[in-house]
Design an enzyme around this catalytic site. Structure first.
Site, PDB file in Angstrom:
ATOM      1  N   ASP A  66       0.839  -1.200   0.000  1.00  0.00           N
ATOM      2  CA  ASP A  66       0.000   0.000   0.000  1.00  0.00           C
ATOM      3  C   ASP A  66       0.875   1.253   0.000  1.00  0.00           C
ATOM      4  O   ASP A  66       2.029   1.212   0.440  1.00  0.00           O
ATOM      5  CB  ASP A  66      -0.834   0.099   1.284  1.00  0.00           C
ATOM      6  CG  ASP A  66      -1.723  -1.096   1.486  1.00  0.00           C
ATOM      7  OD1 ASP A  66      -2.081  -1.738   0.498  1.00  0.00           O
ATOM      8  OD2 ASP A  66      -2.055  -1.347   2.663  1.00  0.00           O
TER       9      ASP A  66
HETATM   10  N1  URA Z   1      -1.205  -5.917   3.968  1.00  0.00           N
HETATM   11  C1  URA Z   1      -1.651  -4.647   3.981  1.00  0.00           C
HETATM   12  O1  URA Z   1      -2.644  -4.341   4.628  1.00  0.00           O
HETATM   13  N2  URA Z   1      -0.959  -3.740   3.261  1.00  0.00           N
HETATM   14  C2  URA Z   1       0.140  -4.031   2.561  1.00  0.00           C
HETATM   15  O2  URA Z   1       0.725  -3.136   1.941  1.00  0.00           O
HETATM   16  C3  URA Z   1       0.596  -5.352   2.549  1.00  0.00           C
HETATM   17  C4  URA Z   1      -0.099  -6.292   3.264  1.00  0.00           C
END
Ligand code: URA
Length: 233
Positions: A107
């Protein structure tokens, strides 16, 4: 013996220029093959013998690297989604074919270990749920951890909102009263945040420290380390 490739196609696929520009570069004497000026943009060449402006070609065999993804960048190529990780790399890489892409995504507000490659078979292999590559995340939370979460996360029964299949068993360990390490073998959308949300906790910070056997170690945010293309053979 490296495989021979058509010079104009090679330069275009490595993001240097279009095929017609390659003809101009050859005419202008900017390209050499084994130390001799290239004669013809259509000639077949060993990529390792080619130099442009007296520089060897940039990653002629392919790219595989381990990036410390900083906060605030997205993994999407779509500029409308905001600043992306590809802005960290040489601009020429944006013109490469096959494209340079991340192996899975983190993310925008997640930092840590991200693999980046132009090897599409590797992307498919390492992101396939079949392969169960372990990924380790460090999360800080808005509330104290509960030991009850450990067997629940490990059980393979934890249900995420809006999904039919429960999460695969995941290993949870505690680092501090509001800090945990979670090892996943799958990669669902926002999975770590949603797993903690399922037990009533909000993830405040999230960082990936490990992907398969690879660790981030002391690599600073925004920097990368080259890996051999054979790393996962
Ligand atoms: N889980 C999440 O919530 N975000 C990420 O970037 C990777 C795994």
């Amino acid at each position: 013996m490296a495989s021979l490739r058509r010079l104009d196609q090679l330069l275009s696929n490595l993001g240097y220029c279009s095929r017609s520009e390659a003809r101009d570069w050859v005419k202008a004497g900017a390209v050499t093959i084994a130390g001799e000026p290239a004669k013809n943009a259509a000639q077949k060449v060993d990529p390792h013998t080619v130099r442009v402006d007296d520089e060897p070609l940039d990653h002629p065999d392919g790219i595989l690297l381990l990036l410390h993804k900083p906060l605030g960048l997205v993994c999407s190529h779509d500029e409308r989604e905001g600043p992306n990780i590809y802005s960290l790399f040489p601009p020429r890489w944006r013109g490469r074919n096959p494209v340079v892409t991340s192996i899975g995504r983190l993310d925008k507000e997640t930092s840590g270990l991200l693999l980046v490659t132009d090897q599409s078979a590797l992307v498919h292999r390492l992101t396939s749920p079949k392969h169960k590559v372990p990924k380790v995340y460090r999360a800080t939370l808005d509330r104290d951890v509960s030991t009850e979460w450990i067997p629940l996360f490990a059980s393979g029964t934890l249900q995420l909102e809006g999904e039919d299949a429960p999460c695969a068993p995941a290993e949870l360990t505690f680092i501090g009263s509001r800090e945990a390490e979670l090892t996943l073998t799958e990669g669902r959308y926002h999975q770590v945040r949603r797993m903690f949300a399922a037990v009533g906790a909000t993830v405040l910070t999230l960082h990936r420290t490990q992907f398969g056997h690879l660790k981030l170690e002391e690599l600073p945010p925004g920097k990368w380390r080259e890996l051999p293309l054979s790393e996962f053979d």
